[in-house]
Design a protein around this motif. Structure first.
Motif, short mmCIF file in Angstrom:
data_model
loop_
_atom_site.label_atom_id
_atom_site.label_comp_id
_atom_site.label_asym_id
_atom_site.label_seq_id
_atom_site.Cartn_x
_atom_site.Cartn_y
_atom_site.Cartn_z
N UNK A 1 0.82 -1.21 0.00
CA UNK A 1 0.00 0.00 0.00
C UNK A 1 0.86 1.27 0.00
N UNK A 2 2.11 1.13 0.40
CA UNK A 2 3.02 2.29 0.47
C UNK A 2 3.90 2.41 -0.78
N UNK A 3 3.68 1.56 -1.76
CA UNK A 3 4.42 1.61 -3.02
C UNK A 3 3.43 1.98 -4.11
N UNK A 4 3.78 2.97 -4.93
CA UNK A 4 2.87 3.42 -5.98
C UNK A 4 3.41 3.12 -7.37
N UNK A 5 2.53 3.25 -8.32
CA UNK A 5 2.91 3.09 -9.72
C UNK A 5 4.01 4.09 -10.07
N UNK A 6 3.94 5.30 -9.54
CA UNK A 6 4.98 6.31 -9.78
C UNK A 6 6.33 5.83 -9.25
N UNK A 7 6.35 5.23 -8.06
CA UNK A 7 7.60 4.73 -7.48
C UNK A 7 8.25 3.70 -8.40
N UNK A 8 7.44 2.82 -8.94
CA UNK A 8 7.96 1.74 -9.79
C UNK A 8 8.49 2.30 -11.10
N UNK A 9 7.73 3.18 -11.73
CA UNK A 9 8.16 3.77 -13.00
C UNK A 9 9.45 4.56 -12.80
N UNK A 10 9.52 5.35 -11.75
CA UNK A 10 10.72 6.16 -11.50
C UNK A 10 11.93 5.30 -11.15
N UNK A 11 11.72 4.15 -10.55
CA UNK A 11 12.84 3.25 -10.23
C UNK A 11 13.53 2.77 -11.50
N UNK B 1 0.92 8.33 -8.78
CA UNK B 1 1.08 8.16 -7.33
C UNK B 1 -0.22 7.74 -6.66
N UNK B 2 -1.33 7.96 -7.32
CA UNK B 2 -2.63 7.60 -6.75
C UNK B 2 -2.96 6.13 -6.92
N UNK B 3 -2.10 5.39 -7.61
CA UNK B 3 -2.36 3.96 -7.85
C UNK B 3 -1.38 3.15 -6.99
N UNK B 4 -1.87 2.58 -5.88
CA UNK B 4 -1.00 1.78 -5.02
C UNK B 4 -0.77 0.38 -5.60
N UNK B 5 0.33 -0.20 -5.21
CA UNK B 5 0.67 -1.55 -5.66
C UNK B 5 -0.39 -2.55 -5.25
N UNK B 6 -1.06 -2.33 -4.15
CA UNK B 6 -2.13 -3.25 -3.74
C UNK B 6 -3.19 -3.36 -4.82
#
Length: 135
Positions: free
Chosen positions: A72-82, A123-128
């Motif tokens: 829930x604390x990981x977002x689509x933005x986090x993954x793309x930016x990684x 960022x509004x789309x959580x990994x969950x």
């Protein structure tokens, strides 16, 4: 605008990893099998996602991969930016970018706003949510 293939594959890989978030570690080979991606591609992604602090990796017996923080604390933005770096729709969205047209450009101020809006949407789309949708 399109994501890179690697960013798309990273989202698939993280979604598969999130489905194992009950505490059990998972091997990169298992994530490759579940996503249909080649093992070398998943291994490369795991390296980037680990460096970005999204996955935690441990070796040896009982080792494997695990989410570094709750899904829930990981977002689509986090993954793309990684994988792809900071989200920017145009090179001039980055303050460090040097453009020879900057003084006469009437569009530059809007690229930063558009990039922020896109990042906000991702960022509004959580990994969950991604992990549930993939089931």
């Amino acid at each position: 605008m399109r994501l890179s293939n690697m960013a798309d594959y990273a989202v698939l890989t993280m979604s598969a990893a999130a489905r194992h978030c009950g505490g059990a570690r998972v091997a990169a080979a298992q994530l490759a099998e579940e996503t249909g991606l080649p093992v070398p591609t998943v291994q490369k992604l795991v390296s980037r996602l680990t460096a970005a602090g999204l996955l935690r990796s441990s070796r040896g017996v009982g080792g494997g991969l695990k989410l570094a923080r709750p899904a829930a604390a990981i977002t689509l933005a986090d993954i793309v930016e990684a994988v792809d770096g900071p989200i920017a729709l145009a090179p001039c969205s980055d303050e460090a970018h040097d453009c020879r047209h900057e003084e006469s450009c009437s569009v530059k101020p809007y690229w930063a706003d558009a990039s922020l809006a896109l990042r906000g949407a991702l960022s509004a789309v959580p990994l969950t949510r991604l992990a549930e949708t993939a089931r």
